[in-house]
Design a protein around this motif. Structure first.
Motif, PDB file in Angstrom:
ATOM      1  N   PRO A 153      -7.135  -8.569  -6.629  1.00 32.28           N
ATOM      2  CA  PRO A 153      -6.095  -7.530  -6.731  1.00 32.28           C
ATOM      3  C   PRO A 153      -6.604  -6.136  -6.407  1.00 32.28           C
ATOM      4  O   PRO A 153      -5.837  -5.292  -5.920  1.00 32.28           O
TER       5      PRO A 153
ATOM      6  N   ARG B 278      -6.374  -5.387  -2.694  1.00 32.34           N
ATOM      7  CA  ARG B 278      -4.994  -5.050  -2.345  1.00 32.34           C
ATOM      8  C   ARG B 278      -4.666  -3.614  -2.716  1.00 32.34           C
ATOM      9  O   ARG B 278      -4.074  -2.876  -1.926  1.00 32.34           O
ATOM     10  N   LYS B 279      -5.050  -3.238  -3.910  1.00 30.95           N
ATOM     11  CA  LYS B 279      -4.766  -1.887  -4.386  1.00 30.95           C
ATOM     12  C   LYS B 279      -5.444  -0.845  -3.501  1.00 30.95           C
ATOM     13  O   LYS B 279      -4.842   0.173  -3.131  1.00 30.95           O
TER      14      LYS B 279
ATOM     15  N   ASP C 168       2.151 -12.559   1.146  1.00 33.43           N
ATOM     16  CA  ASP C 168       2.575 -11.935  -0.106  1.00 33.43           C
ATOM     17  C   ASP C 168       1.952 -10.560  -0.313  1.00 33.43           C
ATOM     18  O   ASP C 168       2.510  -9.716  -1.019  1.00 33.43           O
ATOM     19  N   PHE C 169       0.811 -10.295   0.338  1.00 31.38           N
ATOM     20  CA  PHE C 169       0.278  -8.925   0.293  1.00 31.38           C
ATOM     21  C   PHE C 169       1.214  -7.981   1.030  1.00 31.38           C
ATOM     22  O   PHE C 169       1.526  -6.882   0.537  1.00 31.38           O
TER      23      PHE C 169
ATOM     24  N   ASN D 269       4.349  -8.349   1.589  1.00 32.43           N
ATOM     25  CA  ASN D 269       5.583  -8.221   0.823  1.00 32.43           C
ATOM     26  C   ASN D 269       5.404  -7.289  -0.374  1.00 32.43           C
ATOM     27  O   ASN D 269       6.351  -6.615  -0.795  1.00 32.43           O
ATOM     28  N   GLU D 270       4.200  -7.243  -0.901  1.00 35.50           N
ATOM     29  CA  GLU D 270       3.866  -6.326  -1.994  1.00 35.50           C
ATOM     30  C   GLU D 270       3.708  -4.903  -1.483  1.00 35.50           C
ATOM     31  O   GLU D 270       4.130  -3.939  -2.124  1.00 35.50           O
TER      32      GLU D 270
ATOM     33  N   GLN E  59       6.003  -0.335  -1.534  1.00 35.30           N
ATOM     34  CA  GLN E  59       5.174   0.777  -1.991  1.00 35.30           C
ATOM     35  C   GLN E  59       4.982   1.808  -0.883  1.00 35.30           C
ATOM     36  O   GLN E  59       4.990   3.019  -1.144  1.00 35.30           O
TER      37      GLN E  59
END
Length: 480
Positions: free
Chosen positions: A185, A188-189, A218-219, A221-222, A226
């Motif tokens: 995670p 990703r951040k 899914d990254f 989509n995340e 943002q």
């Protein structure tokens, strides 16, 4: 009797008749019909009739700097492009660098500007100047991997994938990079934070994301919501032809399969001449112009409605590694360019394409810039096509444009189709000969394009049905 064939491309509305007659659904009613088969991406309005231009900054000018490039903005505006896609502008890693200057795609620091191109302030100034002229700027983003001396390698080794021995890994023959691990995670951040920097601190309009399919869907989509929270009119281009990426995250993907089909058709017509590393010309499956219809219908079934695909006859990968458009498409090059503008999607121009540049750029070294002046027939040709894209609502990308209606003809090498806007105000009829010989234009149906009240777009004369088309010849007709 053969019937009129409606090919919907990436649009799910039926056109009745040929450039006249019954009206289609309006944009509002089309939006009301949205369901799970539609993309969730709300495209910026400015993207619907846009042309994208890829900027190879290193090779664009003798200086290879952003300030030198900025001097060309008025010419690009006059050419009629809308989105400037800047190849990666981050510093390039030095460890295991390829060639003298290295690959654009081996990023040393995601929040810094490559000093070879100038300063970050220089880049900010260019972005503002372009946007003040009505142009949009997106930057090439490399999310799958970093250069081998990226700061994260020592500061955050947990961001990277490892082999069974705990060593960071590359991919393919990309021996100058390490692959990132998106199961973490924190990776990703950090990636989303770096992307936000260019949106907020620099003001770019979006990203072209390198090898996007190698990063988990899914990254993306995340990340999309943002990023859009800080740049509402965000535009995202995936270097991928993957329907799932365009359900939530990306406005547009690469139409790589269309490029392959163009190559196959050209090879079948004896036009493909590029020799690979083994010195041999590649062998292709036999394909003809008529195969475009099957291809469009396949994509329509696979991709979310109201999504875009980017059509091209060249780009940096093709130019440097697979041959120039002239080596791949031969005397059909202009006809395929016309198709890249008139079929559903968004057309791409690459650095030097508007000059007719017939050579490959070196990828890891500084190379000679194109001869931008004097402007020639290629500039006029693409300027005319850009204007066609801007002024013909029938060619609007997504659900607001017209579906492709194909007219059956006697030869598999001729392709004749029309696209009409929902309000009937705009109609574009395209005819191309993608064969190797002159072909008589004979329709195998009682349905044929109606040319009344139409004109030849390139000559501005009244439209007349040609008796035959020479190899590589094309016509584009529009309403008067």
């Amino acid at each position: 009797m053969k019937r009129l064939i409606p090919s919907f491309g990436l649009i799910g509305l039926l056109l009745l008749g040929a450039c006249g007659g019954k009206k289609q659904a309006t944009e509002d009613s089309a939006m009301e019909m949205r369901d799970s088969t539609y993309t969730q991406v709300i495209h910026p309005g400015w993207s619907r009739n846009a042309v994208i231009y890829e900027v190879n900054l290193r090779q664009f000018t003798p200086e290879g700097t952003v300030n030198a490039f900025a001097q060309h903005l008025p010419r690009l505006k006059e050419l009629g492009v809308d989105i400037l896609w800047m190849m990666p502008i981050n510093p390039i890693s030095e460890k295991d660098r390829k060639g003298k200057l290295g690959s654009y795609y081996a990023v040393k620091n995601y929040k810094e500007f490559n000093p070879e191109f100038g300063t970050l302030d220089d880049f900010k100034s260019m972005v503002k100047k372009a946007q003040d002229m009505g142009l949009k700027v997106i930057i090439d983003w490399v999310p799958n991997h970093t250069g081998r001396d990226n700061a994260w390698v020592t500061e955050h080794p947990d961001y990277y994938k490892k082999d069974s021995l705990g060593n960071m890994v590359g991919m393919y023959d990309w021996t100058d990079v390490y692959v990132l691990d998106y199961s973490n995670p924190e990776t990703r951040k950090a990636m989303i934070d770096a992307m936000k920097f260019w949106l907020t601190d620099v003001g770019v309009d979006g990203f072209r994301c390198d090898v996007a399919e190698h990063v988990p869907t899914d990254f993306w989509n995340e990340a999309r919501p943002q990023l859009q929270a800080v740049r509402p009119e965000l535009f995202m281009l995936a270097e991928a032809t993957v329907p799932a990426l365009q359900e939530i995250a990306f406005d547009m993907g690469y139409n790589w399969p269309m490029k392959d089909l163009f190559n196959e058709i050209a090879a079948t017509s004896g036009q493909y001449s590029f020799k690979g590393e083994n010195g041999e010309v590649r062998k292709f499956d036999e394909k003809h112009a008529c195969d475009i219809t099957t291809f469009l219908d396949k994509q329509a079934a696979e991709f979310p409605k109201d999504t875009y695909l980017m059509n091209m006859i060249t780009n940096h990968d093709l130019n440097s590694w697979e041959g120039t458009e002239f080596e791949r498409l031969g005397n059909l090059t202009d006809a395929f360019a016309v198709l890249s503008y008139t079929l559903p999607g968004m057309p791409l121009l690459y650095t030097g394409q508007e000059t007719g540049m017939n050579r490959a750029f070196k990828f890891f070294e500084k190379d000679e810039a194109p001869n931008w002046e004097p402007r020639n027939e290629f500039f006029t040709f693409y300027q005319k096509l850009n204007n066609l894209k801007h002024t013909q609502a029938a060619l609007t990308a997504g659900i607001e444009g017209g579906p492709v209606v194909v007219y059956p003809v006697s030869s598999p090498d001729l392709y004749v189709f029309s696209r009409q806007s929902p309000d009937n105000a705009s109609c574009v009829i395209t005819m191309v000969n993608l064969g190797k010989d002159q072909i008589n234009l004979e329709f195998s149906s009682d349905k044929k394009p109606e040319l009344n009240e139409m004109k030849d777009y390139f000559t501005d004369k009244d439209a007349e049905m040609p008796a035959a088309l020479k190899a590589g010849e094309y016509y584009v007709f529009v309403k008067k």
